[in-house]
Scaffold this active site. Structure first.
Site, PDB file in Angstrom:
ATOM      1  N   LYS A  18       0.820  -1.219   0.000  1.00 38.69           N
ATOM      2  CA  LYS A  18       0.000   0.000   0.000  1.00 38.69           C
ATOM      3  C   LYS A  18       0.857   1.274   0.000  1.00 38.69           C
ATOM      4  O   LYS A  18       0.613   2.185  -0.770  1.00 38.69           O
ATOM      5  CB  LYS A  18      -0.934   0.029   1.227  1.00 38.69           C
ATOM      6  CG  LYS A  18      -1.930  -1.121   1.273  1.00 38.69           C
ATOM      7  CD  LYS A  18      -2.937  -0.953   2.408  1.00 38.69           C
ATOM      8  CE  LYS A  18      -2.321  -1.026   3.788  1.00 38.69           C
ATOM      9  NZ  LYS A  18      -1.710  -2.329   4.134  1.00 38.69           N
ATOM     10  N   ARG A  93      -9.327   1.708   8.955  1.00 38.17           N
ATOM     11  CA  ARG A  93      -8.793   0.399   9.296  1.00 38.17           C
ATOM     12  C   ARG A  93      -9.789  -0.435  10.094  1.00 38.17           C
ATOM     13  O   ARG A  93      -9.469  -1.534  10.522  1.00 38.17           O
ATOM     14  CB  ARG A  93      -7.548   0.586  10.128  1.00 38.17           C
ATOM     15  CG  ARG A  93      -6.378  -0.278   9.642  1.00 38.17           C
ATOM     16  CD  ARG A  93      -5.176   0.287  10.239  1.00 38.17           C
ATOM     17  NE  ARG A  93      -3.978  -0.453  10.220  1.00 38.17           N
ATOM     18  CZ  ARG A  93      -2.890  -0.044   9.596  1.00 38.17           C
ATOM     19  NH1 ARG A  93      -2.925   1.006   8.814  1.00 38.17           N
ATOM     20  NH2 ARG A  93      -1.780  -0.717   9.743  1.00 38.17           N
ATOM     21  N   ARG A 131      11.618  -5.559   4.723  1.00 40.17           N
ATOM     22  CA  ARG A 131      11.338  -4.169   4.346  1.00 40.17           C
ATOM     23  C   ARG A 131      12.275  -3.203   5.068  1.00 40.17           C
ATOM     24  O   ARG A 131      12.588  -3.381   6.232  1.00 40.17           O
ATOM     25  CB  ARG A 131       9.884  -3.862   4.736  1.00 40.17           C
ATOM     26  CG  ARG A 131       9.467  -2.442   4.488  1.00 40.17           C
ATOM     27  CD  ARG A 131       7.990  -2.317   4.341  1.00 40.17           C
ATOM     28  NE  ARG A 131       7.268  -2.436   5.603  1.00 40.17           N
ATOM     29  CZ  ARG A 131       5.938  -2.355   5.682  1.00 40.17           C
ATOM     30  NH1 ARG A 131       5.221  -2.195   4.588  1.00 40.17           N
ATOM     31  NH2 ARG A 131       5.332  -2.456   6.842  1.00 40.17           N
ATOM     32  N   ARG A 164      11.576  -0.843  10.507  1.00 42.60           N
ATOM     33  CA  ARG A 164      10.589  -0.400  11.498  1.00 42.60           C
ATOM     34  C   ARG A 164      10.520  -1.407  12.645  1.00 42.60           C
ATOM     35  O   ARG A 164      10.547  -2.613  12.403  1.00 42.60           O
ATOM     36  CB  ARG A 164       9.205  -0.320  10.835  1.00 42.60           C
ATOM     37  CG  ARG A 164       9.032   0.894   9.971  1.00 42.60           C
ATOM     38  CD  ARG A 164       7.804   0.808   9.112  1.00 42.60           C
ATOM     39  NE  ARG A 164       6.600   0.337   9.794  1.00 42.60           N
ATOM     40  CZ  ARG A 164       5.401   0.252   9.213  1.00 42.60           C
ATOM     41  NH1 ARG A 164       5.253   0.616   7.955  1.00 42.60           N
ATOM     42  NH2 ARG A 164       4.360  -0.181   9.874  1.00 42.60           N
ATOM     43  N   ARG A 175      -0.095  -7.972  13.803  1.00 47.44           N
ATOM     44  CA  ARG A 175      -0.682  -7.020  12.842  1.00 47.44           C
ATOM     45  C   ARG A 175      -1.576  -7.742  11.842  1.00 47.44           C
ATOM     46  O   ARG A 175      -2.620  -7.221  11.445  1.00 47.44           O
ATOM     47  CB  ARG A 175       0.433  -6.240  12.142  1.00 47.44           C
ATOM     48  CG  ARG A 175       1.040  -5.197  13.079  1.00 47.44           C
ATOM     49  CD  ARG A 175       2.344  -4.662  12.560  1.00 47.44           C
ATOM     50  NE  ARG A 175       2.204  -3.931  11.334  1.00 47.44           N
ATOM     51  CZ  ARG A 175       3.208  -3.727  10.476  1.00 47.44           C
ATOM     52  NH1 ARG A 175       4.409  -4.210  10.733  1.00 47.44           N
ATOM     53  NH2 ARG A 175       3.001  -3.049   9.376  1.00 47.44           N
TER      54      ARG A 175
HETATM   55  P1  AMP Z   1       1.135   1.113   9.004  1.00 49.25           P
HETATM   56  O1  AMP Z   1       2.335   1.929   8.667  1.00 49.25           O
HETATM   57  O2  AMP Z   1      -0.066   1.497   8.184  1.00 49.25           O
HETATM   58  O3  AMP Z   1       1.406  -0.365   8.959  1.00 49.25           O
HETATM   59  O4  AMP Z   1       0.736   1.480  10.521  1.00 49.25           O
HETATM   60  C1  AMP Z   1       1.636   1.238  11.597  1.00 49.25           C
HETATM   61  C2  AMP Z   1       0.891   1.259  12.907  1.00 49.25           C
HETATM   62  O5  AMP Z   1       0.288   2.552  13.116  1.00 49.25           O
HETATM   63  C3  AMP Z   1      -0.284   0.283  13.018  1.00 49.25           C
HETATM   64  O6  AMP Z   1       0.137  -1.028  13.386  1.00 49.25           O
HETATM   65  C4  AMP Z   1      -1.124   0.955  14.105  1.00 49.25           C
HETATM   66  O7  AMP Z   1      -0.575   0.764  15.394  1.00 49.25           O
HETATM   67  C5  AMP Z   1      -0.981   2.428  13.744  1.00 49.25           C
HETATM   68  N1  AMP Z   1      -2.029   2.836  12.771  1.00 49.25           N
HETATM   69  C6  AMP Z   1      -1.861   3.179  11.468  1.00 49.25           C
HETATM   70  N2  AMP Z   1      -3.029   3.491  10.894  1.00 49.25           N
HETATM   71  C7  AMP Z   1      -3.971   3.347  11.843  1.00 49.25           C
HETATM   72  C8  AMP Z   1      -5.388   3.490  11.869  1.00 49.25           C
HETATM   73  N3  AMP Z   1      -6.082   3.870  10.770  1.00 49.25           N
HETATM   74  N4  AMP Z   1      -6.035   3.250  13.038  1.00 49.25           N
HETATM   75  C9  AMP Z   1      -5.379   2.890  14.142  1.00 49.25           C
HETATM   76  N5  AMP Z   1      -4.048   2.697  14.184  1.00 49.25           N
HETATM   77  C10 AMP Z   1      -3.339   2.920  13.051  1.00 49.25           C
END
Ligand code: AMP
Length: 217
Positions: A18, A93, A131, A164, A175
């Site tokens: 994404k 989400r 990654r 990360r 996740r």
């Molecule tokens: P990502 O980079 O999209 O994988 O997001 C990393 C982390 O940020 C996730 O595992 C959540 O802890 C938090 N996060 C990102 N987007 C959201 C969302 N829309 N709602 C809640 N937590 C989020």
């Protein structure tokens, strides 16, 4: 009234691509990438109140509470660069966020395009654990599938690449669990609205991008 805004909501398991695809779409469409994960990471790095609040959830791979996340997105979408819409990467989400997103974007008469980037779980884990991201510009690489020209150095701005914390295998499994439990119901939600389109995420980055651009017409 201002022109109708376009909102692309990228769905797919963590690691489906994404972020990578959102950045490419940003370049080709001019619509900004709105990545809630990137905004949280920026706040974490700068040790803001929001960053401190989000940290424990992110470390576990859980979702940050909806009220905080929704307010943050609402603010972001009011910025001038979102005047034509946005490419949503990681938001909504869950169903509460999807409902809030509909309400936030309804006054703009926003057109929603919701690509679901499909990928098998095994491939997801292989991708996420390899990654690497640039500390300064956030560009995303993979040690095997999309390596930088020089190891650990960003091709774009020479920044240092890092893994990360939540890309370590234990967190990745949680996740994925959170994705299936909370995010996957959005597939039905957007299917019922007639805006869902499935895309194969296992093919090369450029092919996924072509498929996404074709959806946007
Ligand atoms: P990502 O980079 O999209 O994988 O997001 C990393 C982390 O940020 C996730 O595992 C959540 O802890 C938090 N996060 C990102 N987007 C959201 C969302 N829309 N709602 C809640 N937590 C989020």
């Amino acid at each position: 009234m201002s022109e109708v805004r376009t909102y692309v909501v990228l769905l797919g398991v963590p690691g489906a691509g994404k972020g990578t695809q959102a950045k490419l779409l940003e370049q080709s469409t001019g619509l900004p990438q709105v990545s809630t994960g990137d905004i949280f990471r920026y706040n974490l790095k700068n040790q803001t109140e929001l960053g401190k609040l989000a940290k424990s959830y992110m470390d576990r791979g859980d979702l940050v509470p909806d009220d905080v996340t929704i307010r943050m997105v609402e603010d972001r979408l009011q910025q001038p660069d979102c005047a034509r819409g946005a490419i949503m990467d990681g938001f909504p989400r869950n169903l509460v966020q999807a409902d809030a997103f509909d309400k936030i974007t309804a006054p703009d008469g926003g057109v929603h395009v919701v690509p679901l980037i499909n990928l098998e779980d095994d491939e997801t884990i292989r991708r996420i654990t390899g990654r690497r991201s640039c500390r300064t510009c956030g560009a995303v690489y993979h040690v095997v599938f999309n390596p930088p020209k020089i190891e650990n150095v960003c091709d774009i701005d020479g920044g240092e690449l890092y893994q990360r914390d939540d890309d370590k295998e234990e967190t990745v499994r949680n996740r994925l669990f959170v994705y299936y439990k909370q995010t996957s119901p959005l597939i039905g939600y957007y299917f019922a609205k007639g805006v869902l389109a499935e895309v194969d995420g296992s093919v090369p980055i450029t092919e996924v991008q072509q498929a996404l651009l074709a959806l946007m017409g």
